[in-house]
Design a protein around this motif. Structure first.
Motif, PDB file in Angstrom:
ATOM      1  N   ASN A  15       0.803  -1.214   0.000  1.00  0.00           N
ATOM      2  CA  ASN A  15       0.000   0.000   0.000  1.00  0.00           C
ATOM      3  C   ASN A  15       0.839   1.268   0.000  1.00  0.00           C
ATOM      4  N   ASN A  16       2.051   1.200   0.549  1.00  0.00           N
ATOM      5  CA  ASN A  16       2.953   2.354   0.431  1.00  0.00           C
ATOM      6  C   ASN A  16       3.302   2.603  -1.037  1.00  0.00           C
ATOM      7  N   GLN A  17       3.463   1.527  -1.795  1.00  0.00           N
ATOM      8  CA  GLN A  17       3.711   1.693  -3.236  1.00  0.00           C
ATOM      9  C   GLN A  17       2.502   2.306  -3.936  1.00  0.00           C
ATOM     10  N   LEU A  18       1.296   1.858  -3.524  1.00  0.00           N
ATOM     11  CA  LEU A  18       0.092   2.446  -4.108  1.00  0.00           C
ATOM     12  C   LEU A  18      -0.016   3.935  -3.784  1.00  0.00           C
ATOM     13  N   LEU A  19       0.250   4.282  -2.522  1.00  0.00           N
ATOM     14  CA  LEU A  19       0.173   5.687  -2.116  1.00  0.00           C
ATOM     15  C   LEU A  19       1.190   6.530  -2.868  1.00  0.00           C
ATOM     16  N   GLU A  20       2.386   6.000  -3.041  1.00  0.00           N
ATOM     17  CA  GLU A  20       3.417   6.733  -3.793  1.00  0.00           C
ATOM     18  C   GLU A  20       2.986   6.931  -5.228  1.00  0.00           C
ATOM     19  N   GLY A  21       2.342   5.916  -5.810  1.00  0.00           N
ATOM     20  CA  GLY A  21       1.835   6.064  -7.173  1.00  0.00           C
ATOM     21  C   GLY A  21       0.771   7.127  -7.276  1.00  0.00           C
ATOM     22  N   HIS A  22      -0.138   7.181  -6.304  1.00  0.00           N
ATOM     23  CA  HIS A  22      -1.171   8.216  -6.304  1.00  0.00           C
ATOM     24  C   HIS A  22      -0.541   9.610  -6.200  1.00  0.00           C
ATOM     25  N   ARG A  23       0.408   9.762  -5.281  1.00  0.00           N
ATOM     26  CA  ARG A  23       1.048  11.070  -5.079  1.00  0.00           C
ATOM     27  C   ARG A  23       1.848  11.500  -6.297  1.00  0.00           C
ATOM     28  N   SER A  24       2.441  10.532  -6.984  1.00  0.00           N
ATOM     29  CA  SER A  24       3.285  10.876  -8.134  1.00  0.00           C
ATOM     30  C   SER A  24       2.482  11.443  -9.296  1.00  0.00           C
ATOM     31  N   ALA A 170     -13.554  15.715 -29.817  1.00  0.00           N
ATOM     32  CA  ALA A 170     -14.200  14.628 -29.089  1.00  0.00           C
ATOM     33  C   ALA A 170     -13.190  13.565 -28.672  1.00  0.00           C
ATOM     34  N   SER A 171     -12.204  13.276 -29.534  1.00  0.00           N
ATOM     35  CA  SER A 171     -11.196  12.273 -29.172  1.00  0.00           C
ATOM     36  C   SER A 171     -10.298  12.773 -28.050  1.00  0.00           C
ATOM     37  N   ALA A 172      -9.988  14.077 -28.051  1.00  0.00           N
ATOM     38  CA  ALA A 172      -9.196  14.642 -26.954  1.00  0.00           C
ATOM     39  C   ALA A 172      -9.964  14.572 -25.645  1.00  0.00           C
ATOM     40  N   GLU A 173     -11.268  14.835 -25.712  1.00  0.00           N
ATOM     41  CA  GLU A 173     -12.105  14.704 -24.514  1.00  0.00           C
ATOM     42  C   GLU A 173     -12.057  13.268 -23.983  1.00  0.00           C
ATOM     43  N   GLU A 174     -12.143  12.309 -24.881  1.00  0.00           N
ATOM     44  CA  GLU A 174     -12.113  10.901 -24.479  1.00  0.00           C
ATOM     45  C   GLU A 174     -10.797  10.562 -23.788  1.00  0.00           C
ATOM     46  N   ASN A 175      -9.700  11.165 -24.227  1.00  0.00           N
ATOM     47  CA  ASN A 175      -8.366  10.845 -23.716  1.00  0.00           C
ATOM     48  C   ASN A 175      -7.882  11.815 -22.646  1.00  0.00           C
ATOM     49  N   VAL A 176      -8.753  12.705 -22.157  1.00  0.00           N
ATOM     50  CA  VAL A 176      -8.272  13.840 -21.377  1.00  0.00           C
ATOM     51  C   VAL A 176      -7.609  13.439 -20.059  1.00  0.00           C
ATOM     52  N   PHE A 177      -8.044  12.351 -19.427  1.00  0.00           N
ATOM     53  CA  PHE A 177      -7.391  11.940 -18.178  1.00  0.00           C
ATOM     54  C   PHE A 177      -5.963  11.457 -18.448  1.00  0.00           C
ATOM     55  N   GLU A 178      -5.780  10.718 -19.537  1.00  0.00           N
ATOM     56  CA  GLU A 178      -4.431  10.278 -19.900  1.00  0.00           C
ATOM     57  C   GLU A 178      -3.564  11.477 -20.302  1.00  0.00           C
ATOM     58  N   VAL A 179      -4.147  12.436 -20.995  1.00  0.00           N
ATOM     59  CA  VAL A 179      -3.422  13.665 -21.361  1.00  0.00           C
ATOM     60  C   VAL A 179      -2.955  14.389 -20.102  1.00  0.00           C
ATOM     61  N   ALA A 180      -3.844  14.517 -19.125  1.00  0.00           N
ATOM     62  CA  ALA A 180      -3.508  15.241 -17.898  1.00  0.00           C
ATOM     63  C   ALA A 180      -2.358  14.580 -17.141  1.00  0.00           C
ATOM     64  N   ARG A 181      -2.230  13.251 -17.255  1.00  0.00           N
ATOM     65  CA  ARG A 181      -1.206  12.520 -16.494  1.00  0.00           C
ATOM     66  C   ARG A 181       0.053  12.235 -17.307  1.00  0.00           C
ATOM     67  N   ALA A 182       0.133  12.808 -18.510  1.00  0.00           N
ATOM     68  CA  ALA A 182       1.221  12.447 -19.422  1.00  0.00           C
ATOM     69  C   ALA A 182       2.539  13.141 -19.110  1.00  0.00           C
ATOM     70  N   SER A 183       2.503  14.251 -18.369  1.00  0.00           N
ATOM     71  CA  SER A 183       3.735  14.988 -18.115  1.00  0.00           C
ATOM     72  C   SER A 183       3.605  15.799 -16.839  1.00  0.00           C
ATOM     73  N   ARG A 184       4.696  15.858 -16.092  1.00  0.00           N
ATOM     74  CA  ARG A 184       4.744  16.694 -14.885  1.00  0.00           C
ATOM     75  C   ARG A 184       4.881  18.169 -15.228  1.00  0.00           C
ATOM     76  N   ARG A 185       5.023  18.483 -16.508  1.00  0.00           N
ATOM     77  CA  ARG A 185       5.128  19.882 -16.920  1.00  0.00           C
ATOM     78  C   ARG A 185       3.774  20.591 -16.970  1.00  0.00           C
ATOM     79  N   LEU A 186       2.687  19.832 -16.935  1.00  0.00           N
ATOM     80  CA  LEU A 186       1.381  20.456 -17.112  1.00  0.00           C
ATOM     81  C   LEU A 186       1.046  21.389 -15.951  1.00  0.00           C
ATOM     82  N   VAL A 187       0.508  22.565 -16.289  1.00  0.00           N
ATOM     83  CA  VAL A 187       0.046  23.518 -15.274  1.00  0.00           C
ATOM     84  C   VAL A 187      -1.374  23.992 -15.584  1.00  0.00           C
ATOM     85  N   GLY A 188      -2.045  23.337 -16.519  1.00  0.00           N
ATOM     86  CA  GLY A 188      -3.425  23.675 -16.829  1.00  0.00           C
ATOM     87  C   GLY A 188      -3.923  22.875 -18.014  1.00  0.00           C
ATOM     88  N   LEU A 189      -5.253  22.757 -18.098  1.00  0.00           N
ATOM     89  CA  LEU A 189      -5.934  22.222 -19.273  1.00  0.00           C
ATOM     90  C   LEU A 189      -6.882  23.293 -19.777  1.00  0.00           C
TER      91      LEU A 189
END
Length: 354
Positions: A15-24, A170-189
């Motif tokens: 579960n520590n690994q799971l928590l680290e994954g969530h935080r990351s 519409a395809s970007a909307e479908e993929n938006v959660f993966e887009v949001a998690r694709a890079s630590r550089r993101l500061v907005g959608l």
């Protein structure tokens, strides 16, 4: 208790690994990126507009545009736009405004030449880029890779240049959660509702800001942004109060903008795209956190800290039950207020914000 210890130790490790994954997945957001109430977009090809937006506007973020403002296959205007972007970053006083530009996007610039040229010439003065017509997480990762290579080549801090993807289909909307998690550089959608509407095969006459299909896209974008801890920015309202309109028509245009902005705010957006000074000032006003809301959040956060220190997990504040969920809501307000400079450092330390 030998077997129990083995079981609980194993659970702890898993579960520590799971928590680290969530935080990351959460982006480490600098306070300045919490303040995106008004994004002002301006064509990079017109210097007087660039200069005015950067030095005189009330915008929190100014985006110099190389996409929609330049006709396709016009290398002269493209070079002029790039030169103005570089000049603006290197010569103008941006104050506290975030310094962004919009490159042409994957279809028009698959080699990322806009990014490479501008980062090479002005990368140390650049906060980030707003990338149009993102369709997938792989596109975000490709931009990240280009930026990392440029930062290493130019001896710039890794990860310093940030990204805000435009969700416009519409395809970007479908993929938006993966887009949001694709890079630590993101500061907005950012939501581009007109291109999104076109992607549905719809015509201009049927578009309206409160259409259920627009609402569905808004909901997914806001939730995807929240899932990684970054703000969502609402679409532009293109009905401008131009000089060729009557007083009544100009007033109606601004009322339309106000209505759109209030709707976006209530959906959970942190700000809105704007195209003219009047819209920009109104967006700052609407998305600003009111003083009474900040004062209430400070009061309730202090009371909850006292409750926790006394050994309780929940209490009543002004006749309403307050617990950790209530405190999290208040802390969202307080983090933004601190970023605005409306809570001093001593108070922020007392509240555990820093």
């Amino acid at each position: 208790m030998k077997y129990s210890d083995e079981i609980t130790n194993g659970a702890r490790d898993r579960n520590n690994q799971l928590l680290e994954g969530h935080r990351s997945q959460l982006v480490d957001l600098e306070p300045k990126y919490l303040l995106q109430m008004a994004h002002l977009t301006t064509p990079a090809t017109v210097w007087k507009y660039v200069e005015s937006a950067v030095t005189k506007s009330k915008a929190n973020l100014v985006m110099l545009d190389l996409e929609d403002s330049i006709p396709r296959d016009n290398p002269v205007l493209l070079e002029q736009g790039r030169a103005n972007v570089i000049r603006a970053f290197n010569e103008l006083d941006w104050g506290s405004r975030l310094r962004f530009f919009r490159p042409r996007g994957l279809d028009l610039d698959p080699a990322h030449e806009d990014i490479a040229i501008i980062v090479e010439a002005a990368g140390s003065r650049l906060d980030g880029l707003i990338y149009p017509k993102i369709e997938s997480a792989d596109e975000v990762r490709s931009i990240d890779e280009t930026l990392t290579a440029l930062e290493d080549e130019l001896d710039l801090p890794r990860g310093g240049i940030r990204i805000e993807p435009l969700i416009e289909s519409a395809s970007a909307e479908e993929n938006v959660f993966e887009v949001a998690r694709a890079s630590r550089r993101l500061v907005g959608l950012v939501f581009g509702s007109y291109d999104y509407w076109a992607s549905l095969g719809m015509g201009a006459s049927s578009y309206r800001a409160d259409h259920p299909l627009i609402a569905q896209a808004r909901g997914r974008i806001v939730k995807a942004a929240a899932s990684v801890g970054i703000p969502a920015i609402a679409e532009m309202t293109t009905n401008y109060p131009t000089r060729d309109k009557s007083d009544e028509e100009r007033q109606a245009a601004m009322e339309e903008f106000r209505s759109d902005a209030l709707l976006a705010r209530d959906f959970g957006f942190a700000g809105k795209w704007t195209g003219i000074p009047d819209q920009t000032a109104m967006a700052v006003e609407i998305f600003q956190t009111p003083d009474d809301e900040i004062e209430r959040a400070i009061k309730e956060a202090k009371q909850f800290l006292e409750v926790e220190s006394s050994g309780r997990g929940a209490t009543m504040i002004d006749g309403k039950m307050a617990d950790r969920a209530t405190d999290r809501l208040n802390r969202n307000t307080l983090k933004k207020a601190y970023a605005m400079g409306r809570i001093d450092k001593d108070a922020a330390k007392e509240l555990g914000l820093v």
